[in-house]
Design a protein around this motif. Structure first.
Motif, PDB file in Angstrom:
ATOM      1  N   GLY A  25     -30.441 -34.771 -80.954  1.00 15.76           N
ATOM      2  CA  GLY A  25     -30.619 -34.215 -82.154  1.00 15.76           C
ATOM      3  C   GLY A  25     -30.386 -34.878 -83.345  1.00 15.76           C
ATOM      4  O   GLY A  25     -31.032 -34.907 -84.432  1.00 15.76           O
ATOM      5  N   PHE A  26     -28.835 -35.434 -83.334  1.00 16.57           N
ATOM      6  CA  PHE A  26     -28.404 -36.124 -84.600  1.00 16.57           C
ATOM      7  C   PHE A  26     -29.226 -37.399 -84.847  1.00 16.57           C
ATOM      8  O   PHE A  26     -29.718 -37.581 -86.169  1.00 16.57           O
ATOM      9  N   ARG A  27     -29.798 -37.913 -83.842  1.00 16.82           N
ATOM     10  CA  ARG A  27     -30.713 -39.053 -84.021  1.00 16.82           C
ATOM     11  C   ARG A  27     -31.998 -38.799 -84.733  1.00 16.82           C
ATOM     12  O   ARG A  27     -32.516 -39.379 -85.547  1.00 16.82           O
ATOM     13  N   HIS A  28     -32.778 -37.797 -84.184  1.00 17.73           N
ATOM     14  CA  HIS A  28     -33.712 -37.198 -84.867  1.00 17.73           C
ATOM     15  C   HIS A  28     -33.869 -36.699 -86.158  1.00 17.73           C
ATOM     16  O   HIS A  28     -34.468 -36.940 -87.144  1.00 17.73           O
ATOM     17  N   PHE A  29     -32.699 -35.997 -86.187  1.00 19.22           N
ATOM     18  CA  PHE A  29     -32.383 -35.209 -87.715  1.00 19.22           C
ATOM     19  C   PHE A  29     -32.086 -36.600 -88.683  1.00 19.22           C
ATOM     20  O   PHE A  29     -32.731 -36.735 -89.768  1.00 19.22           O
ATOM     21  N   PHE A  30     -31.305 -37.744 -88.326  1.00 22.44           N
ATOM     22  CA  PHE A  30     -31.312 -38.769 -89.248  1.00 22.44           C
ATOM     23  C   PHE A  30     -32.465 -39.578 -89.292  1.00 22.44           C
ATOM     24  O   PHE A  30     -32.816 -40.039 -90.650  1.00 22.44           O
ATOM     25  N   GLU A  31     -33.487 -39.681 -88.595  1.00 18.70           N
ATOM     26  CA  GLU A  31     -34.918 -40.094 -88.526  1.00 18.70           C
ATOM     27  C   GLU A  31     -35.724 -39.509 -89.467  1.00 18.70           C
ATOM     28  O   GLU A  31     -36.093 -40.192 -90.375  1.00 18.70           O
ATOM     29  N   ASP A  32     -35.504 -38.015 -89.438  1.00 21.86           N
ATOM     30  CA  ASP A  32     -36.413 -37.553 -90.416  1.00 21.86           C
ATOM     31  C   ASP A  32     -35.787 -37.539 -91.801  1.00 21.86           C
ATOM     32  O   ASP A  32     -36.374 -37.685 -92.844  1.00 21.86           O
ATOM     33  N   ALA A  33     -34.411 -37.627 -92.153  1.00 19.38           N
ATOM     34  CA  ALA A  33     -33.740 -37.677 -93.377  1.00 19.38           C
ATOM     35  C   ALA A  33     -34.166 -39.084 -93.926  1.00 19.38           C
ATOM     36  O   ALA A  33     -34.713 -38.994 -95.184  1.00 19.38           O
ATOM     37  N   ARG A  34     -34.216 -40.308 -93.127  1.00 16.97           N
ATOM     38  CA  ARG A  34     -34.588 -41.433 -93.849  1.00 16.97           C
ATOM     39  C   ARG A  34     -36.080 -41.104 -94.465  1.00 16.97           C
ATOM     40  O   ARG A  34     -36.426 -41.900 -95.260  1.00 16.97           O
ATOM     41  N   ALA A  35     -36.985 -40.751 -93.402  1.00 17.71           N
ATOM     42  CA  ALA A  35     -38.256 -40.639 -93.658  1.00 17.71           C
ATOM     43  C   ALA A  35     -38.490 -39.923 -95.034  1.00 17.71           C
ATOM     44  O   ALA A  35     -39.384 -40.219 -95.744  1.00 17.71           O
ATOM     45  N   VAL A  36     -37.948 -38.729 -95.018  1.00 14.92           N
ATOM     46  CA  VAL A  36     -38.064 -37.849 -96.307  1.00 14.92           C
ATOM     47  C   VAL A  36     -37.472 -38.510 -97.638  1.00 14.92           C
ATOM     48  O   VAL A  36     -38.037 -38.443 -98.566  1.00 14.92           O
ATOM     49  N   HIS A  37     -36.217 -39.484 -97.314  1.00  9.64           N
ATOM     50  CA  HIS A  37     -35.987 -40.352 -98.462  1.00  9.64           C
ATOM     51  C   HIS A  37     -37.115 -41.440 -98.909  1.00  9.64           C
ATOM     52  O   HIS A  37     -36.985 -41.588-100.018  1.00  9.64           O
ATOM     53  N   PRO A  52     -50.094 -37.780 -98.598  1.00 13.87           N
ATOM     54  CA  PRO A  52     -50.967 -37.508 -97.307  1.00 13.87           C
ATOM     55  C   PRO A  52     -50.398 -36.292 -96.493  1.00 13.87           C
ATOM     56  O   PRO A  52     -49.339 -35.938 -96.644  1.00 13.87           O
ATOM     57  N   TYR A  53     -51.251 -35.738 -95.873  1.00 12.67           N
ATOM     58  CA  TYR A  53     -51.092 -34.280 -94.894  1.00 12.67           C
ATOM     59  C   TYR A  53     -49.564 -34.611 -94.283  1.00 12.67           C
ATOM     60  O   TYR A  53     -48.652 -33.711 -94.501  1.00 12.67           O
ATOM     61  N   ARG A  54     -49.565 -35.707 -93.506  1.00 14.71           N
ATOM     62  CA  ARG A  54     -48.211 -35.577 -92.615  1.00 14.71           C
ATOM     63  C   ARG A  54     -46.779 -35.964 -93.605  1.00 14.71           C
ATOM     64  O   ARG A  54     -45.761 -35.382 -93.190  1.00 14.71           O
ATOM     65  N   GLU A  55     -46.912 -36.686 -94.733  1.00 14.08           N
ATOM     66  CA  GLU A  55     -45.901 -36.500 -95.624  1.00 14.08           C
ATOM     67  C   GLU A  55     -45.704 -35.345 -96.322  1.00 14.08           C
ATOM     68  O   GLU A  55     -44.277 -34.962 -96.322  1.00 14.08           O
ATOM     69  N   MET A  56     -46.562 -34.566 -96.616  1.00 20.28           N
ATOM     70  CA  MET A  56     -46.367 -33.214 -97.233  1.00 20.28           C
ATOM     71  C   MET A  56     -45.695 -32.366 -96.056  1.00 20.28           C
ATOM     72  O   MET A  56     -44.806 -31.664 -96.358  1.00 20.28           O
ATOM     73  N   GLU A  57     -46.116 -32.365 -94.768  1.00 19.64           N
ATOM     74  CA  GLU A  57     -45.608 -31.510 -93.850  1.00 19.64           C
ATOM     75  C   GLU A  57     -44.205 -31.846 -93.441  1.00 19.64           C
ATOM     76  O   GLU A  57     -43.302 -31.186 -93.240  1.00 19.64           O
ATOM     77  N   LYS A  58     -43.906 -33.019 -93.811  1.00 24.09           N
ATOM     78  CA  LYS A  58     -42.550 -33.661 -93.490  1.00 24.09           C
ATOM     79  C   LYS A  58     -41.643 -33.200 -94.438  1.00 24.09           C
ATOM     80  O   LYS A  58     -40.526 -32.535 -94.002  1.00 24.09           O
ATOM     81  N   LEU A  59     -41.966 -33.303 -95.593  1.00 21.95           N
ATOM     82  CA  LEU A  59     -41.239 -32.546 -96.840  1.00 21.95           C
ATOM     83  C   LEU A  59     -40.722 -31.177 -96.345  1.00 21.95           C
ATOM     84  O   LEU A  59     -39.795 -30.653 -96.719  1.00 21.95           O
ATOM     85  N   ARG A  60     -42.066 -30.482 -96.356  1.00 21.37           N
ATOM     86  CA  ARG A  60     -41.846 -28.996 -96.108  1.00 21.37           C
ATOM     87  C   ARG A  60     -40.961 -28.671 -95.120  1.00 21.37           C
ATOM     88  O   ARG A  60     -40.136 -27.766 -95.368  1.00 21.37           O
ATOM     89  N   GLN A  61     -41.172 -29.059 -93.915  1.00 22.97           N
ATOM     90  CA  GLN A  61     -40.259 -28.714 -92.666  1.00 22.97           C
ATOM     91  C   GLN A  61     -38.875 -29.210 -93.042  1.00 22.97           C
ATOM     92  O   GLN A  61     -38.148 -28.300 -92.577  1.00 22.97           O
ATOM     93  N   PHE A  62     -38.437 -30.228 -93.523  1.00 24.15           N
ATOM     94  CA  PHE A  62     -37.422 -30.831 -93.670  1.00 24.15           C
ATOM     95  C   PHE A  62     -36.552 -30.177 -94.715  1.00 24.15           C
ATOM     96  O   PHE A  62     -35.367 -29.433 -94.477  1.00 24.15           O
ATOM     97  N   HIS A  63     -37.341 -29.512 -95.688  1.00 20.68           N
ATOM     98  CA  HIS A  63     -36.795 -28.557 -96.707  1.00 20.68           C
ATOM     99  C   HIS A  63     -36.525 -27.148 -96.072  1.00 20.68           C
ATOM    100  O   HIS A  63     -35.335 -26.708 -96.391  1.00 20.68           O
ATOM    101  N   ARG A  64     -37.046 -26.684 -95.040  1.00 23.32           N
ATOM    102  CA  ARG A  64     -36.985 -25.375 -94.460  1.00 23.32           C
ATOM    103  C   ARG A  64     -35.722 -25.556 -93.423  1.00 23.32           C
ATOM    104  O   ARG A  64     -34.830 -24.944 -93.287  1.00 23.32           O
ATOM    105  N   ASP A  65     -35.542 -26.793 -92.844  1.00 25.02           N
ATOM    106  CA  ASP A  65     -34.400 -27.107 -92.029  1.00 25.02           C
ATOM    107  C   ASP A  65     -33.195 -26.940 -92.799  1.00 25.02           C
ATOM    108  O   ASP A  65     -32.158 -26.576 -92.236  1.00 25.02           O
ATOM    109  N   MET A  66     -33.183 -27.833 -94.160  1.00 23.81           N
ATOM    110  CA  MET A  66     -31.757 -27.682 -94.787  1.00 23.81           C
ATOM    111  C   MET A  66     -31.570 -26.383 -95.368  1.00 23.81           C
ATOM    112  O   MET A  66     -30.359 -26.099 -95.309  1.00 23.81           O
ATOM    113  N   ILE A  67     -32.459 -25.480 -95.638  1.00 21.60           N
ATOM    114  CA  ILE A  67     -31.940 -24.213 -96.019  1.00 21.60           C
ATOM    115  C   ILE A  67     -31.596 -23.548 -94.802  1.00 21.60           C
ATOM    116  O   ILE A  67     -30.399 -22.767 -94.958  1.00 21.60           O
ATOM    117  N   LYS A  68     -32.075 -23.480 -93.682  1.00 20.09           N
ATOM    118  CA  LYS A  68     -31.525 -22.895 -92.544  1.00 20.09           C
ATOM    119  C   LYS A  68     -30.120 -23.493 -92.043  1.00 20.09           C
ATOM    120  O   LYS A  68     -29.133 -22.689 -91.700  1.00 20.09           O
TER     121      LYS A  68
END
Length: 272
Positions: free
Chosen positions: A3-15, A32-48
């Motif tokens: 879980g931490f590995r996937h989280f940090f991978e997403d965090a680096r991608a968002v950065h 592009p769509y995939r980058e938009m969706e990555k930002l949207r989902q990561f933002h929701r995850d951080m709020i949670k």
């Protein structure tokens, strides 16, 4: 650890995405769509994740937090720390919660229709509600036929009854315990974000989405994907994009109601 590995991978991608946006003076909708969706989902995850971080701050609170995470993984953990089985299970739970508001939403639409003075629009809205209540899956033109009702009174995003506004919140997993004006602003913002994502899918091409991306896109827009095949998801998302592509940002209320009207009976065939 996974879980931490996937989280940090997403965090680096968002950065990387944000640095790219800054360097090229890009807005969210230009990505592009995939980058938009990555930002949207990561933002929701951080709020949670914020409440969990807060309760972890006091000394020795970590021990309590680990117990709480074990007992309440759906409520406290973000998706990176769910197993594939939990992801399916929790999505089912969340969909059941939003589906419980479908009937009240329909009732609210019928109440609004009864107050209309335009007999033609009143008849079309009532026919749409009756069609959905009878178990038929409406077509896109059924919703477009009443679109003017959703940009002003009585069903515009800032003109509708506050109770109807609150019934829309569970479709997006938003809290209803806020003042009406704040709820309207949040609903409008989330709807516009999804509309921009729809346009990004169109630019990319629906056929470019893999099966997992298809299911996630459909689920996000209100569809229960648990028992649907990738072909059914692709068919529904194609219909949804036809519905969304012609909507203006002033018609976000229709977009949100579509998350109920176009999902509740799919994949049942329209009745004659």
């Amino acid at each position: 650890m996974r879980g931490f590995r996937h989280f940090f991978e997403d965090a680096r991608a968002v950065h990387r995405i944000r640095i790219h946006m800054i360097k090229n003076s890009m807005d969210f909708h230009q990505l592009p769509y995939r980058e938009m969706e990555k930002l949207r989902q990561f933002h929701r995850d951080m709020i949670k994740a914020i409440p969990l971080v807060i309760i972890s701050l006091p000394p020795f609170a970590n021990y309590i937090v680990f117990v709480l995470m074990y007992l309440y993984p759906r409520q406290l953990l973000i998706r990176h720390f769910w197993s594939p089985q939990q992801l399916v299970e929790f999505q089912g739970v969340y969909h059941a919660q939003r589906a419980s508001h479908h009937q009240p939403l329909l009732t609210g639409l019928k109440t609004a229709a009864s107050q209309l003075t335009d007999e033609r629009l009143k008849s079309r809205l009532l026919e749409l509600c009756t069609k959905v209540q009878s178990g038929a899956h409406p077509v896109v033109s059924d919703l477009h036929a009443v679109r003017t009702l959703f940009s002003g009174p009585p069903l515009g995003i800032r003109r509708m009854d506050p109770d109807q506004m609150r019934r829309l919140c569970p479709l997006l997993f938003l809290t209803r315990r806020l003042p009406a004006f704040w709820i309207g602003t949040r609903l409008n913002g989330y709807a516009i974000e999804l509309m921009l994502l729809d346009r990004a899918i169109i630019r990319l091409g629906l056929h470019q989405l893999n099966d997992e991306e298809l299911k996630e896109a459909c689920y996000l827009r209100g569809l229960n994907v648990e028992k649907l095949s990738p072909a059914q998801c692709r068919d529904w998302l194609s219909q949804w994009l036809q519905f969304s592509a012609h909507l203006k940002q002033s018609e976000t209320s229709l977009y949100l109601h579509g998350m109920m009207l176009l999902t509740v009976n799919y994949p049942k065939l329209p009745r004659s």
